[in-house]
Write an enzyme that holds these catalytic residues in place. Structure first.
Site, short mmCIF file in Angstrom:
data_model
loop_
_atom_site.label_atom_id
_atom_site.label_comp_id
_atom_site.label_asym_id
_atom_site.label_seq_id
_atom_site.Cartn_x
_atom_site.Cartn_y
_atom_site.Cartn_z
N CYS A 318 1.02 -1.34 -0.09
CA CYS A 318 0.04 0.02 0.00
C CYS A 318 0.81 1.24 -0.13
O CYS A 318 0.73 2.20 -0.78
CB CYS A 318 -0.95 -0.05 1.21
SG CYS A 318 -1.83 1.20 1.32
N TRP A 321 2.49 1.66 -3.52
CA TRP A 321 1.47 2.15 -4.30
C TRP A 321 1.47 3.56 -4.34
O TRP A 321 1.30 4.17 -5.52
CB TRP A 321 -0.01 1.30 -3.94
CG TRP A 321 -0.91 1.75 -5.08
CD1 TRP A 321 -1.23 1.31 -6.15
CD2 TRP A 321 -1.99 2.87 -4.90
NE1 TRP A 321 -2.37 1.77 -6.86
CE2 TRP A 321 -2.69 2.77 -5.97
CE3 TRP A 321 -2.13 3.75 -3.96
CZ2 TRP A 321 -3.77 3.73 -6.19
CZ3 TRP A 321 -3.24 4.79 -4.30
CH2 TRP A 321 -4.01 4.71 -5.46
N HIS A 322 1.40 4.05 -3.18
CA HIS A 322 1.39 5.53 -3.17
C HIS A 322 2.72 6.19 -3.73
O HIS A 322 2.46 7.53 -4.35
CB HIS A 322 1.11 6.11 -1.79
CG HIS A 322 -0.05 5.74 -1.14
ND1 HIS A 322 -0.76 4.71 -0.38
CD2 HIS A 322 -1.22 6.75 -1.03
CE1 HIS A 322 -1.93 4.63 -0.41
NE2 HIS A 322 -2.21 6.00 -0.62
N GLY A 323 3.64 5.82 -3.85
CA GLY A 323 4.68 6.40 -4.31
C GLY A 323 5.91 5.70 -4.40
O GLY A 323 6.24 4.87 -3.38
#
Lengths: 471, 374
Positions: A318, A321-323
């Site tokens: 997660c 996924w954000h960066g």
């Protein structure tokens, strides 16, 4: 093109909606598809081909999965997963992975490849997850593959949710794709939702974000402890109103088109523990990871240790996924650890944080986690944490920023709205207490006031007078 | 019905800017932005379609209808509700101060001086010596910003540099350099401020009356050094008041802009004409030349080359050029200053470098003045 840009608000959106409302139902999906591709192309340029290729490949792969027999079906499914992941890994993560390799093995050289060297297709994280969920659902027999390429393309490229979510699964909108009558109630509800989202973004997030940006840009010697705390509080509010505002705008535009997109935020800062926080924050992402990663890994059905591993794995992904940066990975891991800790407390001493104390503790922990999210890099995060914890030595040659009254007002207003529990919102719902027509009128007036003020705020963002022209 | 009406209003509001662009429904006063707005996009080829869209959006974002109205609305809300502006400090008694200068530019210069003061002083000394060898006198002045003279009018919550500014230390050192005339404007303005205001309320510039008095001091000082027995500056100061909306007011555009009764100098002298055909026109934006400069004119000071910012324009509006045979005026950022120094007019007697205290160009130029490497 962002939703809060003048070109979108005063050109793209009104013309798009006007044409959509005037078109026959049979042509609407084609128009939405083409308009969405145009919307994407404005910022994406030639990288639009990545999106178009993704649409075409997933369309045919899904049909193939349904038609093929066992082994070939599995192989095609695996191929489909890879064909979706590879562009994401390449465009978003290759430079990061190479730099991680270099950090671990200093003799490994990246050949001069630096962050930003590979242009990132806008929204690739979102449309990749859309397509992965689609293929998985088709493979598992939960949905039949979409027969119409235009309808499927419209689902994948639908501009309201393409760039910043919510992550909409095909199964959630498949009926709307085929049949969604345009009604005044839907258009009105969508308009109100859009305006609320615009207000969250333009009035709250942008004003509060000014303080956050200032705090995180101050150099060592310029950041006081008070400013550090105010800065991270401001960022905590900014990211909520920015992200949830965007989701509201997406849901609102979708509703105006007749779609019912899933909710993405449910007052997350009212959560009383981290577990509840993740049931309220970016809900479509949480559900995606739950359904497609956590449960397939075993969820909580294989003992405590395996549950803890699964949680950490999910939140590692997660974060990633954000960066593509250490800060995001650490942020994800941090939340994973908090969830593990909560499980341990629950399993061992039957304790689950709750009440006001739980809410404050959760807010505090989430706020600290945002430092990793916002800081430019780990060094900056470490510096910021030290400013939070200790009174830093201030440089007498630097100014020490003070927050003006208006920004404090918006921070206060933001806290009021962020801490508003959903049940309070229901309790103050006036529609049961005043005549329905009056309620609608009041709602309409408030919406228009928010719209005008939001537009005024957005316009000022583009007001950049240049002093040195006549200096 | 209410829902339909609200929807109609919603769409009217969204379409209003396009309608305004197409039909100019309501004439609106444009904003003063001091920048060139993005021009319309030009379609060059299908390959550059992406750029065409980006340029079109940039153009639209600068030109959509009711833009100025919306900006004024926001600024008015800030001012009316919070007495605040994003770009301007709203001070006491109607005084405005540009935030960027106080929050960014001055602190930046302060940090710059921390690391480079020695180089700047050395460079100024080197330049003064080199010019002196050619019979040219170097004059430098660093103008204070309005908050230096009127700190009492700043809002209470404004950011201020905690330490005494390093610019004061630099000025004190520049004053000690031989062959350099350092015009210390700050104490002059403080003295003048005892009897009249020296800055505009709504603009960051000093007013022309203050500039007149300082220009007069400089001219007479140079005249004394040249051997004139009596003050050279002859035309008297006549003050007039005119309504004025300064740049700081334009930076917080309100429906009713803040304005003041500005102090101006009434023109009672003859300026030397501009020479538009000079060989030096490529280097200087303005060249003022007395008639028959080739003749001896003992009542005039020698040729002066001025590298300055907009503060110097108040000198010109005060009649400064009247007292020099020739005045060559270049603006920071418009010409390469080193080119000017390398191509000074042969009859140049004075080089005057002027900049406001938050101007990086002068300090950067001085820091670069070094003897050539062997």
């Amino acid at each position: 093109m962002v939703f809060s840009a003048p070109a979108f608000l005063f050109f793209f959106l009104p013309i798009f909606l006007l044409i959509t409302f005037c078109l026959r139902q049979e042509l609407r999906n084609l128009f939405i598809f083409l308009a969405s591709i145009l919307f994407y192309f404005v910022d994406g340029g030639s990288l639009t081909l990545v999106l178009v290729a993704s649409i075409a490949l997933n369309y045919f792969i899904a049909i193939g999965i349904q038609r093929l027999d066992k082994i070939n079906r599995v192989l095609l499914f695996i191929f489909g997963i890879l064909v979706n992941l590879v562009p994401l890994l390449y465009y978003k993560y290759s430079v990061f992975f190479i730099s991680v390799l270099h950090d671990v093995v200093p003799s490994f050289h990246a050949g001069g490849l630096k962050a930003g060297a590979i242009a990132l297709p806008v929204g690739i994280s979102f449309f990749t997850f859309h397509s992965l969920s689609y293929l998985i659902d088709v493979y598992q027999g939960k949905v039949a593959p979409e027969k119409s390429l235009v309808d499927f393309g419209m689902y994948m490229a639908n501009f309201p949710q393409l760039i910043a979510g919510p992550i909409v699964r095909y199964s959630e909108v498949k009926d709307d794709i085929r049949h969604r009558p345009l009604t005044v109630d839907n258009i009105y509800a969508g308009m109100v939702r859009f305006v609320i989202g615009l207000g969250k973004k333009a009035i709250l997030a942008d004003n509060i974000g000014f303080v956050a940006d200032k705090a995180f840009s101050l150099p060592p010697g310029g950041l006081t402890t008070a400013m550090a705390w105010l800065g991270i509080l401001a960022y905590t509010l900014q990211i909520f109103f920015d992200f949830s505002g965007y989701s509201d705008m997406a849901i609102g535009i979708g509703r105006m088109m007749g779609f019912r997109f899933p909710e993405n935020f449910n007052q997350p800062y009212c959560a009383r523990n981290i577990t509840e926080f993740w049931r309220r924050w970016h809900m479509t992402l949480s559900r995606w990871f739950r359904d497609y990663v956590y449960i397939p890994l075993g969820g909580n059905r294989k003992g405590s240790l395996r549950t803890f591993f699964n949680l950490l794995a999910v939140f590692f992904l997660c974060g990633l996924w954000h960066g593509a940066a250490y800060g995001f990975v650490i942020w994800g891991f941090y939340h994973g650890l908090l969830l593990v800790f909560e499980r341990i407390l629950k399993n061992t001493i039957k304790f689950e944080p709750s009440g006001i104390a739980g809410q404050l503790a959760t807010f505090f922990l989430v706020m600290l986690g945002w430092v990793f999210f916002r800081a430019a890099n780990l060094k900056a995060a470490a510096f910021f944490f030290s400013a939070l914890a200790f009174h830093p030595v201030l440089d007498p040659d630097l100014i020490h920023y003070k927050v003006s009254l208006d920004k404090l007002f918006f921070i206060g207003l933001g806290m009021f709205f962020a801490f508003m529990r959903p049940e309070w919102i229901s309790a103050v719902n006036i529609s049961g207490r005043v005549p329905a027509k009056l309620a609608v009128v009041m709602q309409g007036v408030c919406s228009m006031v928010i719209l005008v003020i939001s537009c005024a705020m957005i316009s000022t963002n583009g007001f950049n007078p240049f002093i040195y022209f006549r200096f | 019905m209410a829902k339909r009406l609200t929807l109609v209003l919603f769409f009217l509001l969204l379409f209003a800017p396009l309608a305004q662009m197409a039909f100019n429904i309501t004439p609106l006063t444009p904003l003063v932005e001091n920048r060139t707005l993005n021009p319309p996009a030009v379609f060059k080829s299908w390959d550059s379609l992406g750029s065409y869209f980006k340029d079109s959006i940039a153009w639209f974002n600068d030109h959509y209808g009711f833009r100025s109205l919306l900006i004024r609305l926001k600024t008015q809300l800030d001012y009316s509700v919070f007495k605040i502006s994003d770009r301007t400090y709203v001070g006491k008694n109607g005084w405005l101060f540009i935030r960027d200068l106080l929050e960014e530019k001055k602190p930046f210069i302060n940090i710059l001086l921390k690391d480079h003061e020695e180089e700047i002083v050395a460079g100024a000394g080197y330049l003064a010596d080199q010019l002196a060898k050619r019979g040219i006198k170097l004059i430098i002045s660093i103008m204070p910003m309005k908050d230096v003279i009127y700190p009492q009018y700043l809002p209470d919550w404004v950011i201020r540099l905690p330490n005494s500014k390093r610019i004061d230390s630099l000025e004190n050192r520049l004053k000690t350099i031989p062959n350099l005339v350092y015009l210390d404007v700050t104490p002059l303005l403080r003295e003048i401020a005892k009897t009249q205001e020296v800055y505009h309320h709504t603009d960051f510039h000093w007013n022309d009356v203050a500039a007149f008095k300082v220009a007069r001091i400089l001219v007479n000082q140079l005249a004394t050094a040249e051997g004139h027995s009596s003050p050279l500056w002859s035309h008297p100061l006549e003050i007039e008041r005119r309504p004025f909306i300064g740049i700081e007011s334009h930076f917080m555009p309100l429906f009713n802009p803040l304005q003041e009764d500005g102090l101006w100098v009434k023109k009672n002298w003859e300026d030397p004409p501009e020479n538009l055909n000079s060989d030096y026109k490529k280097l200087f934006q303005k060249i003022y030349e007395q008639p028959h400069p080739e003749l001896p004119q003992p009542e005039l000071l020698g040729t002066i080359v001025v590298q300055a910012d907009s503060f110097f324009e108040s000198f010109i509006r005060s009649g400064f050029a009247k007292y020099f045979k020739k005045t060559y005026h270049s603006h920071w950022g418009m010409t390469n200053v080193q080119d000017i120094m390398d191509n000074l007019p042969t009859d140049c007697k004075y080089v005057y470098l002027e900049a406001v205290e938050s101007n990086y160009d002068l300090l950067n130029f001085l820091a670069k003045q070094k003897p050539p490497k062997p």
